[in-house]
Design an enzyme around this catalytic site. Structure first.
Site, mmCIF file in Angstrom:
data_model
loop_
_atom_site.group_PDB
_atom_site.id
_atom_site.type_symbol
_atom_site.label_atom_id
_atom_site.label_comp_id
_atom_site.label_asym_id
_atom_site.label_seq_id
_atom_site.Cartn_x
_atom_site.Cartn_y
_atom_site.Cartn_z
ATOM 1 N N LYS A 55 60.364 -15.704 -38.051
ATOM 2 C CA LYS A 55 60.218 -17.099 -38.477
ATOM 3 C C LYS A 55 58.783 -17.455 -38.877
ATOM 4 O O LYS A 55 58.569 -18.321 -39.719
ATOM 5 C CB LYS A 55 60.684 -18.038 -37.359
ATOM 6 C CG LYS A 55 62.166 -17.944 -37.020
ATOM 7 C CD LYS A 55 63.041 -18.441 -38.154
ATOM 8 C CE LYS A 55 64.502 -18.514 -37.751
ATOM 9 N NZ LYS A 55 65.368 -18.955 -38.870
ATOM 10 N N GLU A 68 63.669 -28.478 -37.739
ATOM 11 C CA GLU A 68 64.810 -28.442 -36.827
ATOM 12 C C GLU A 68 64.865 -27.044 -36.235
ATOM 13 O O GLU A 68 64.344 -26.085 -36.821
ATOM 14 C CB GLU A 68 66.103 -28.785 -37.561
ATOM 15 C CG GLU A 68 66.790 -27.613 -38.247
ATOM 16 C CD GLU A 68 65.958 -26.915 -39.310
ATOM 17 O OE1 GLU A 68 65.949 -25.666 -39.321
ATOM 18 O OE2 GLU A 68 65.303 -27.595 -40.124
ATOM 19 N N SER A 95 64.981 -8.890 -35.791
ATOM 20 C CA SER A 95 64.355 -10.128 -36.248
ATOM 21 C C SER A 95 63.578 -10.879 -35.179
ATOM 22 O O SER A 95 62.726 -11.706 -35.498
ATOM 23 C CB SER A 95 65.411 -11.058 -36.850
ATOM 24 O OG SER A 95 66.453 -11.289 -35.914
#
Length: 387
Positions: free
Chosen positions: A84, A106, A370
């Protein structure tokens, strides 16, 4: 920039948001393509986020699979613990250089919220993060991390109290505040230009993996595997390989028998949600269906529009791993390789083990790991205690 991926994507938003999105697209095509921006983003990804991440041959996991070699693209080693941060730094830097002073986001699993709060702290920006009550309860460590980084976590207690509802509240905020605020969407979804912009920021994953695999083995791998919630880690790995003869597999949340979040394996259908046309889950009344996954980051009723196109084209095959398979893979990777994966990533690991057995020896798979599982340890311990 094209607004559609085939018939998917678009910009299904109130008129009050059109100007904000036009402004964002203009910033991305000018500021975001400038040499100054690209150099600064590259510097921050190297010196702050921790790129490049390793491509690791998981020998014991490979032996357990009994077939193809399994390589892990170690996005879990990035600052904040997940892929991210690639997109968060990219969008935050774009916003800062475009004159914005506040970020909103969010989050479901909390990793995107942490990444956004981190980028805001790095660049000296205000930050508010919307998060559903259910996700706040199961991701308490990440909630504290966001607050520790100076962000305000705003609880969303409406609807299913998960990611879908957090997105709704963030979009309302953005509509009223876009002149000073940038809405930092964490996945390759939402109205144009977000899907393409997020994909571009995350493509660093696939670009690195392509070069690293060529150096280790020569050529390209036989298959790529990544979990798919909104779809940013998967699109980041897949996109640089699109023109190569590589099989690609996106793994959705198969849930627990009472609910799931599998949109692209025959259970979803085209519709419009959160500003885009894509595949999504509906109930028998045509309303957005409640979803379930043991992993908060996969618990979302729609998917990024480019994944919908890939599914219809057959370019990417989509599969499911259920809660029990993901939990087993969570333990297995921890025990065999000393790597605790995020529950989201554990879905990809579970599927990759089955795929490796079927492919046989002499083949190779890259799995996008990830995120790391620090955020999930208490959640898993609670689930297994209840069982």
């Amino acid at each position: 920039m094209k607004k559609y991926f085939g018939k998917f994507g678009g910009q299904f938003v109130p008129e009050t948001l059109v100007m904000a999105l036009q402004q964002l697209e203009h910033s991305y095509l000018t500021v975001g393509k400038s040499r100054k921006f690209r150099q600064e983003l590259g510097r921050l990804l190297r010196t702050y986020a921790g790129r490049p991440t390793p491509l690791y041959l998981a020998k014991k996991l490979t032996a357990r699979g009994g077939g193809a070699k399994i390589y892990l693209k170690r996005e879990d080693l990035l600052h904040t613990g997940a892929h991210k941060i690639n997109n968060a730094i990219g969008q935050a830097l774009l916003a800062k250089m475009s004159g914005k002073r506040r970020l909103i986001a969010e989050t479901g699993a909390g990793q995107h919220g942490v990444a956004t709060a981190t980028a805001a702290a790095l660049l000296g920006m205000e930050c508010d993060v919307y998060m559903g009550s259910v996700d706040i309860a199961r991701q308490a460590p990440n909630v504290y991390r966001m607050e520790l980084l100076g962000a305000r976590v705003i609880e969303v207690a409406s609807g299913s109290r998960t990611l879908k509802d957090a997105i709704n509240e963030a979009m309302r905020d953005y509509t009223a505040s876009f002149e000073t605020t940038h809405y930092l969407i964490g996945s390759a979804l939402g109205p144009h230009p977000y899907p393409a912009m997020v994909r571009d920021f995350q493509s660093v994953i696939g670009k690195e993996a392509k070069g690293q695999f060529a150096a280790a083995e020569g050529g390209v791998p036989d298959a790529l595997v990544a979990c798919v919630g909104g779809g940013s880690n998967a699109i980041g790995l897949f996109f640089p390989f699109l023109n190569e003869k590589v099989k690609m597999y996106g793994v959705e949340a198969g849930g627990d028998g009472n609910g799931h979040a599998a949109r692209l394996t025959g259970k979803g259908k085209p519709g419009v949600l959160h500003g885009m046309k894509t595949y999504l889950l509906e109930d028998r009344h045509g309303q957005i269906a409640d979803t379930h996954s043991v992993s908060a980051g996969l618990d979302y009723p729609a998917v990024g529009p480019q994944h919908s196109l890939f599914m219809e084209q057959g370019r990417v095959k989509y599969a499911e791993a259920d809660d029990s398979e993901a939990l087993s893979a969570f333990h297995l990777l921890s025990e065999l390789e000393g790597i605790v994966p995020a529950l989201e990533s554990a879905h990809a690991v579970a599927f990759a083990l089955k795929l490796a057995r079927g492919m046989g020896r002499g083949k190779s798979i890259i799995v996008n790991l990830s995120g790391r599982g620090d955020k999930d340890v208490d959640h898993v311990r609670k689930i297994e205690g209840e069982r």
